[in-house]
Enzyme design. Structure first.
Site, PDB file in Angstrom:
ATOM      1  CD  GLU A  52       9.142  -0.743   6.108  1.00 37.07           C
ATOM      2  OE1 GLU A  52       8.272  -1.024   6.931  1.00 37.07           O
ATOM      3  OE2 GLU A  52       8.892  -0.373   4.952  1.00 37.07           O
ATOM      4  CD  GLU A  73       9.592   0.031  -0.517  1.00 32.73           C
ATOM      5  OE1 GLU A  73       8.633   0.645  -0.026  1.00 32.73           O
ATOM      6  OE2 GLU A  73      10.050  -1.015  -0.024  1.00 32.73           O
TER       7      GLU A  73
HETATM    8  O1  G3I Z   1      -5.202  -8.766  -1.080  1.00 33.84           O
HETATM    9  C1  G3I Z   1      -6.133  -8.180  -0.156  1.00 33.84           C
HETATM   10  C2  G3I Z   1      -7.537  -8.315  -0.686  1.00 33.84           C
HETATM   11  O2  G3I Z   1      -7.860  -9.689  -0.759  1.00 33.84           O
HETATM   12  C3  G3I Z   1      -8.463  -7.563   0.253  1.00 33.84           C
HETATM   13  O3  G3I Z   1      -9.763  -7.594  -0.268  1.00 33.84           O
HETATM   14  C4  G3I Z   1      -8.036  -6.108   0.389  1.00 33.84           C
HETATM   15  C5  G3I Z   1      -8.897  -5.320   1.370  1.00 33.84           C
HETATM   16  O4  G3I Z   1      -8.187  -4.250   1.945  1.00 33.84           O
HETATM   17  O5  G3I Z   1      -6.722  -6.090   0.883  1.00 33.84           O
HETATM   18  C6  G3I Z   1      -5.789  -6.722   0.020  1.00 33.84           C
HETATM   19  O6  G3I Z   1      -4.551  -6.675   0.588  1.00 33.84           O
HETATM   20  C7  G3I Z   1      -3.906  -5.418   0.558  1.00 33.84           C
HETATM   21  C8  G3I Z   1      -2.563  -5.606  -0.143  1.00 33.84           C
HETATM   22  O7  G3I Z   1      -1.844  -4.406  -0.073  1.00 33.84           O
HETATM   23  C9  G3I Z   1      -2.722  -5.995  -1.610  1.00 33.84           C
HETATM   24  O8  G3I Z   1      -3.377  -4.981  -2.304  1.00 33.84           O
HETATM   25  C10 G3I Z   1      -3.716  -4.968   1.984  1.00 33.84           C
HETATM   26  O9  G3I Z   1      -4.950  -4.654   2.580  1.00 33.84           O
HETATM   27  C11 G3I Z   1      -2.827  -3.737   2.006  1.00 33.84           C
HETATM   28  O10 G3I Z   1      -2.490  -3.419   3.345  1.00 33.84           O
HETATM   29  C12 G3I Z   1      -1.537  -4.032   1.247  1.00 33.84           C
HETATM   30  O11 G3I Z   1      -0.787  -2.842   1.240  1.00 33.84           O
HETATM   31  C13 G3I Z   1       0.560  -2.982   0.865  1.00 33.84           C
HETATM   32  C14 G3I Z   1       1.447  -2.560   2.039  1.00 33.84           C
HETATM   33  O12 G3I Z   1       2.809  -2.572   1.639  1.00 33.84           O
HETATM   34  C15 G3I Z   1       1.321  -3.514   3.211  1.00 33.84           C
HETATM   35  O13 G3I Z   1       1.801  -4.768   2.846  1.00 33.84           O
HETATM   36  C16 G3I Z   1       0.804  -2.064  -0.326  1.00 33.84           C
HETATM   37  O14 G3I Z   1       0.102  -2.592  -1.454  1.00 33.84           O
HETATM   38  C17 G3I Z   1       2.297  -2.016  -0.631  1.00 33.84           C
HETATM   39  O15 G3I Z   1       2.528  -1.015  -1.605  1.00 33.84           O
HETATM   40  C18 G3I Z   1       3.069  -1.643   0.626  1.00 33.84           C
HETATM   41  O16 G3I Z   1       4.445  -1.669   0.327  1.00 33.84           O
HETATM   42  C19 G3I Z   1       5.323  -1.264   1.388  1.00 33.84           C
HETATM   43  C20 G3I Z   1       6.602  -2.058   1.246  1.00 33.84           C
HETATM   44  O17 G3I Z   1       6.334  -3.434   1.237  1.00 33.84           O
HETATM   45  C21 G3I Z   1       7.603  -1.689   2.349  1.00 33.84           C
HETATM   46  N1  G3I Z   1       7.813  -0.269   2.421  1.00 33.84           N
HETATM   47  C22 G3I Z   1       6.629   0.561   2.518  1.00 33.84           C
HETATM   48  C23 G3I Z   1       5.691   0.242   1.353  1.00 33.84           C
HETATM   49  C24 G3I Z   1       4.500   1.148   1.349  1.00 33.84           C
HETATM   50  O18 G3I Z   1       3.727   0.896   2.486  1.00 33.84           O
END
Ligand code: G3I
Length: 373
Positions: free
Chosen positions: A160, A265
């Site tokens: 990205e 994805e």
């Molecule tokens: O692990 C923490 C947990 O400890 C905490 O209690 C909780 C509270 O919100 O958050 C958890 O972390 C989350 C993590 O996912 C694991 O579940 C983050 O908040 C959350 O922001 C994170 O979201 C991920 C996002 O990327 C940001 O990294 C999504 O699961 C994941 O599907 C998404 O994937 C992205 C790709 O990497 C790139 N392209 C877009 C795609 C969708 O956004």
């Protein structure tokens, strides 16, 4: 003989799923193949896994993933925030478990992602000096890419890096390292991981302006004599808004650069978002209101039908260009796991994948499989 074996394996795995989850309804017995078997001569079929799934702590996924998929992308565990939390401290535990999981089940691994502006560790977000960012950038790529060289199939080296208009995204990397940082990331990755395929991954790069930016970026890497093996079009789309024409044009234009094309994805959202288009910027957020969560109690048949048709038409297009496409990866195993339940509004009920919340195959699953019968 081979078909019988596949059928037996399938039935055994389905039985394990039923035993493993009391919520699971009985699965109809007319299935004779799986996604990865149906498409084995065409392209890899992947999914994105979270921590519990990699550790096989979640029985339904533990049964379903090796049965249906032959490629895995790490949904979160190989992002910098998790793998490299402080200057000299790397956390390899989950990634090492993933490599073992892939070997055990003979599943290829796409590691995601080395350089991304989002999910950066706090120590990097605080950096003021270009020298510090450069040192982090080099150490991060060298250490992680070399450790997993030969153990993963591929890396999303840069994720990205572009804005919607095709210009370089304003990020800490652009600001501190200049617009050569993408080429530099691939140069470092090539050196650290000579046996690993190297990809550029982004969303909406099927759209004309952003596609032009991505093509210019890829050409720049190639012109520098640096290796890039493929491009990942993420494929976060919504029903009724799938840009089929642009997707097809993108497959043709990217493959003309001599690289592999992947959809990395894939999910098809069915509920509204405030912008009413396709987007995937994790930083976009909006407030909850009930109108924006219309199918909390279940999906109407008409919407299910539109969703099914969307996947059917997409896979027809993928098959038409199977000589150029090497992998289709769904962003998650089942609807309950999808990031789209919490983005851009938290706590909604979306239905974007081929398996429902009880790990049951949806009508779209049968349509996708049916294209190969
Ligand atoms: O692990 C923490 C947990 O400890 C905490 O209690 C909780 C509270 O919100 O958050 C958890 O972390 C989350 C993590 O996912 C694991 O579940 C983050 O908040 C959350 O922001 C994170 O979201 C991920 C996002 O990327 C940001 O990294 C999504 O699961 C994941 O599907 C998404 O994937 C992205 C790709 O990497 C790139 N392209 C877009 C795609 C969708 O956004």
């Amino acid at each position: 003989m081979k078909k019988n074996l596949i059928q037996s394996l399938y039935i055994a795995t389905i039985s394990a799923m039923i035993i493993g989850c009391s919520e699971s309804k009985k699965i109809s017995a007319d299935k004779t193949t799986t996604l990865k078997e149906a498409y084995k001569k065409d392209f890899l079929i992947g999914t994105a896994l979270n921590t519990a799934q990699i550790e096989e702590k979640e029985p339904n996924s533990a049964a379903l993933v090796p049965q249906q998929f032959n490629a895995i992308t790490t949904e979160n565990i190989m992002k910098a925030e998790i793998m490299h939390p402080t200057w000299n401290n790397y956390n390899f535990e989950m990634a090492d478990k993933l490599v073992a999981y892939g070997q055990k089940h003979n599943i290829k691994i796409n590691a995601h992602t080395l350089i991304w502006h989002s999910q950066l560790p706090a120590f990097v977000r605080r950096m003021k000096s270009a020298d510090s960012v450069k040192l982090f950038f080099e150490n991060h790529i060298n250490t992680i890419a070399s450790r997993y060289d030969g153990k993963v199939l591929s890396w999303d080296v840069v994720n990205e890096a572009l804005e919607e208009d095709g210009t370089m995204r304003k990020s800490i990397f652009l600001e501190k390292l200049g617009d050569g940082f993408v080429v530099e990331a691939f140069r470092l990755a090539q050196k650290a991981a000579p046996n690993t395929e190297l990809y550029y991954n982004d969303y909406n790069i099927e759209e004309p302006k952003k596609r032009a930016g991505a093509i210019a970026l890829i050409k720049k890497i190639q012109a520098a004599g640096v290796r890039i093996d493929g491009v990942g079009i993420q494929g976060h789309w919504r029903i009724g808004k799938i840009p089929f024409k642009e997707i097809e044009q993108s497959i043709l234009e990217y493959s003309a650069l001599g690289i592999k094309v992947m959809f990395t994805e894939l999910d098809l959202g069915v509920i509204p978002n405030p912008w009413d288009g396709n987007a995937a910027d994790v930083n976009l957020k909006a407030e909850y209101n009930a109108k924006m969560n219309p199918y909390a109690k279940g999906l109407p048949d008409s919407v299910q039908a539109e969703f099914t048709k969307g996947y059917e038409d997409l896979f027809k297009l993928f098959l038409k260009h199977k000589d150029k496409i090497t992998r289709i990866t769904f962003w998650g195993v089942n609807d309950g796991q999808s990031w789209l339940n919490d983005w851009p509004i938290r706590g909604r009920t979306n239905y974007p994948l081929l398996f429902d919340r009880n790990f049951q195959p949806k009508p779209a699953y049968y349509k996708v499989i049916g294209l190969k019968k």
